[in-house]
Design a protein around this motif. Structure first.
Motif, PDB file in Angstrom:
ATOM      1  N   SER A  41       0.846  -1.194   0.000  1.00  0.00           N
ATOM      2  CA  SER A  41       0.000   0.000   0.000  1.00  0.00           C
ATOM      3  C   SER A  41       0.882   1.245   0.000  1.00  0.00           C
ATOM      4  O   SER A  41       1.598   1.507   0.975  1.00  0.00           O
ATOM      5  N   LEU A  62       0.107   5.332   8.465  1.00  0.00           N
ATOM      6  CA  LEU A  62       0.828   4.111   8.824  1.00  0.00           C
ATOM      7  C   LEU A  62       0.658   3.676  10.271  1.00  0.00           C
ATOM      8  O   LEU A  62       0.940   2.527  10.611  1.00  0.00           O
ATOM      9  N   GLN A  65      -0.742   0.302  11.589  1.00  0.00           N
ATOM     10  CA  GLN A  65      -0.042  -0.945  11.269  1.00  0.00           C
ATOM     11  C   GLN A  65       0.816  -1.409  12.446  1.00  0.00           C
ATOM     12  O   GLN A  65       0.971  -2.603  12.670  1.00  0.00           O
ATOM     13  N   PHE A 196       1.426  -5.489  12.964  1.00  0.00           N
ATOM     14  CA  PHE A 196       2.683  -5.721  12.260  1.00  0.00           C
ATOM     15  C   PHE A 196       3.854  -5.204  13.081  1.00  0.00           C
ATOM     16  O   PHE A 196       3.778  -4.150  13.715  1.00  0.00           O
ATOM     17  N   LYS A 211       4.381  -9.730   9.992  1.00  0.00           N
ATOM     18  CA  LYS A 211       3.254 -10.193  10.793  1.00  0.00           C
ATOM     19  C   LYS A 211       3.625 -10.348  12.265  1.00  0.00           C
ATOM     20  O   LYS A 211       4.648 -10.930  12.611  1.00  0.00           O
ATOM     21  N   VAL A 220      -3.447 -12.197  12.338  1.00  0.00           N
ATOM     22  CA  VAL A 220      -3.120 -11.227  11.296  1.00  0.00           C
ATOM     23  C   VAL A 220      -3.076 -11.977   9.976  1.00  0.00           C
ATOM     24  O   VAL A 220      -2.366 -12.980   9.842  1.00  0.00           O
ATOM     25  N   ILE A 225       3.674  -6.411   5.292  1.00  0.00           N
ATOM     26  CA  ILE A 225       3.062  -5.209   4.728  1.00  0.00           C
ATOM     27  C   ILE A 225       4.171  -4.287   4.264  1.00  0.00           C
ATOM     28  O   ILE A 225       5.174  -4.094   4.959  1.00  0.00           O
ATOM     29  N   ASN A 227       4.981  -0.476   2.375  1.00  0.00           N
ATOM     30  CA  ASN A 227       4.460   0.843   2.025  1.00  0.00           C
ATOM     31  C   ASN A 227       5.488   1.593   1.177  1.00  0.00           C
ATOM     32  O   ASN A 227       6.311   2.355   1.693  1.00  0.00           O
ATOM     33  N   TRP A 525      -5.946  -3.182   9.986  1.00  0.00           N
ATOM     34  CA  TRP A 525      -4.918  -3.721   9.097  1.00  0.00           C
ATOM     35  C   TRP A 525      -4.765  -5.230   9.259  1.00  0.00           C
ATOM     36  O   TRP A 525      -4.345  -5.917   8.317  1.00  0.00           O
TER      37      TRP A 525
END
Length: 531
Positions: A41, A62, A65, A196, A211, A220, A225, A227, A525
């Motif tokens: 993302s 963010l 997360q 996360f 995770k 999760v 994840i 970014n 998330w």
């Protein structure tokens, strides 16, 4: 909820050109291992830090997360739900809240989360998060009778207290207590309780998390994840089309491409729910400024054509904002007032108002100039700025649009000498007018940054917000807010909304959990995965 499907068709030449931007942004480093579930993302600006207390766009996107809040807000009805606090009780006089905390929660470094962390955040860290300045001012004491209980005492009752806490992401006392919290380098390697765990922060490239296998709030769904930092909207579109990213929301979404995504079953688009978002104008009404004159503000309101803004800046994903308090906050908004009705589009009438205000048109038709500040990362807002310039040109106002980054906004808008006339910004109004809107409309004699930056004070409106903040009964508070809503529209005071937005989330078809992602205004998330 049924998600619409959208399609994108890109010319090969355009895609190749923009792909160069992707390479520069490091998007190629988001390759995934076979069988691994990864959410990719993008963020639209490089975050100065990952500090959840920073009033800054990328950190705001963010923080969920890596961190959690004490309480959360249900995205549909904005009711308060458990977070790190599993339950709470309020005393009859509204002055004491007893929070029972989730048990067995650990920080990412293995240290236990306890009531001492809550105490530190409510008595120390919270003061640095400017949108919660009024909430922080309420707290007179926090006691910790045991590691799973925090007792918070308030100086006065406040019906918005819990809603305010839904915006405070809890940071670990064992890392930040006793330090210069805003300058602590640990923010760039965040340790939270969120879904996360921080893995890496490559400056100007990407932020990555892995995770949290021990997440306290269930499984999760994604293994990782990522970014990537992709400021260019065309590059983000190509990245999504090519599968280099698989989820875009809020500022990352290019509204102009929504119709093309809708036509392709390789993508899904979900409507954004939660606290209302508005495109607002913060109007510098200090003495000597043109906007200090009500007739000038009235003329501007009658010159703004909202239909092109809705169609060309938001591509239909917005509607005209009727008043300062959004209609979604139904218990507080005043449905008897409407900016578009009270100040209808009328170029001729607007010109006469400017004549009456003592601003005749010059030989070239120009009466005076205004400086509008907008962040280019907020694409619909920057497009709107150009449309506003065209609107105001029709009544002889030369609107000079200055595209500037967030740090420059701090200098121009939020601190002396306040070198702006209009600040155009898209922002959440939050679930309760006392949490954020009050900072725009209450008096700010000490010029506290991120509060009322307009340089004026309406004591009557200030009193209405102050009285509403001190009450617990929602019906009584609603009456006061409705009166304030009408007064703001009548006087065109401080900050005025242009449109209410409905920013969607756009994702690849194999991304799962979108409904749960938007189940909370804090964004879940942990629910996102891939199939």
């Amino acid at each position: 909820m049924v998600f619409k499907q959208r399609k994108v068709l890109w010319a090969a030449a355009a895609a190749a050109a923009v792909a160069l931007t992707l390479t520069a942004c490091g998007a190629s480093s988001t390759d995934t291992t076979e069988g691994e579930s990864v959410i990719i993302s993008p963020v639209v600006v490089n975050p100065p830090s990952l500090n959840p207390l920073a009033n800054e766009t990328a950190a705001y996107m963010l923080r969920g997360q890596f961190y959690d809040t004490l309480v959360r807000l249900n995205a549909t009805d904005l009711s308060v739900e458990p977070g790190l606090a599993k339950s709470w009780e309020a005393s009859d006089d509204g002055l004491t809240y007893t929070f029972r905390l989730q048990e067995g929660v650990s920080w990412h470094d293995g240290e236990p989360f306890t009531s001492e962390d809550v105490k530190y955040n409510l008595t120390e860290a919270m003061q640095y998060y400017s949108p919660l300045a009024t909430t922080y001012a309420l707290i007179s004491d926090v006691q910790t009778p045991d590691e799973n209980t925090a007792v918070v005492s308030l100086s006065s009752p406040a019906g918005y207290f819990l809603s305010g806490l839904a915006n405070l992401y809890i940071s670990p006392a064992h890392i930040y207590a006793g330090t210069d919290i805003m300058a602590n380098p640990a923010w760039n390697t965040p340790v939270g309780t969120g879904p996360f765990k921080f893995e890496s922060f490559e400056e100007g490239q990407q932020i990555t998390g892995v995770k949290n296998e021990d997440y306290w709030d269930g499984e999760v769904q994604a293994d990782r994840i990522v970014n990537p930092v992709i400021p260019d909207r065309n590059a983000r579109n190509v990245a999504l089309t090519n599968g280099d990213v698989n989820l875009e929301f809020r500022d990352a979404v290019d509204p102009s491409q929504l119709p093309t995504f809708e036509a392709n079953d390789a993508f899904q688009v979900a409507p954004m729910v939660g606290a209302p978002e508005e495109l607002i104008t913060i109007l510098n009404q200090r003495e000597g400024r043109p906007l200090a004159d009500f007739k000038v503000r009235e003329a501007i309101m009658q010159a703004i054509d909202r239909d092109p803004i809705i169609e060309r800046a938001y591509f239909g994903a917005a509607e005209a904002a009727p008043s300062a308090i959004p209609r979604k906050i139904a218990w507080a908004t005043n449905e008897d007032v409407d900016l578009s009705t009270q100040y209808p589009l009328d170029i001729e009438a607007a010109g006469k108002l400017l004549d009456e205000a003592g601003y005749p048109a010059g030989a070239d038709g120009t009466r005076f100039s205004l400086k509008l500040v907008v962040e280019p990362s907020q694409q619909p807002a920057s497009t709107t700025a150009e449309l506003l310039a065209s609107d105001l040109d029709k009544i002889g106002i030369d609107l000079q649009v200055q595209l500037t980054d967030f740090q420059a906004v701090i200098s121009d808008v939020w601190t002396a000498p306040y070198d702006f006339d209009i600040y155009l910004v898209q922002t959440s109004t939050e679930a309760d007018p006392s949490v954020l809107l009050s900072t725009l409309y209450t008096c700010n004699p000490n010029d506290i940054p991120y509060s009322n930056a307009t340089g004026i004070c309406d004591e009557d409106i200030d009193a209405l917000f102050t009285q509403a903040a001190a009450l617990s009964d929602q019906d009584e508070r609603g009456e006061l807010f409705r009166e304030a809503d009408a007064a703001i529209v009548d006087t065109l005071y401080s900050s005025l909304p242009i449109v209410v937005t409905a920013s969607p989330v756009v994702a690849a078809a194999n991304v799962t959990g979108l409904e749960d992602f938007y189940s909370s205004t804090n964004w879940n998330w942990a629910a996102l995965g891939t199939k």
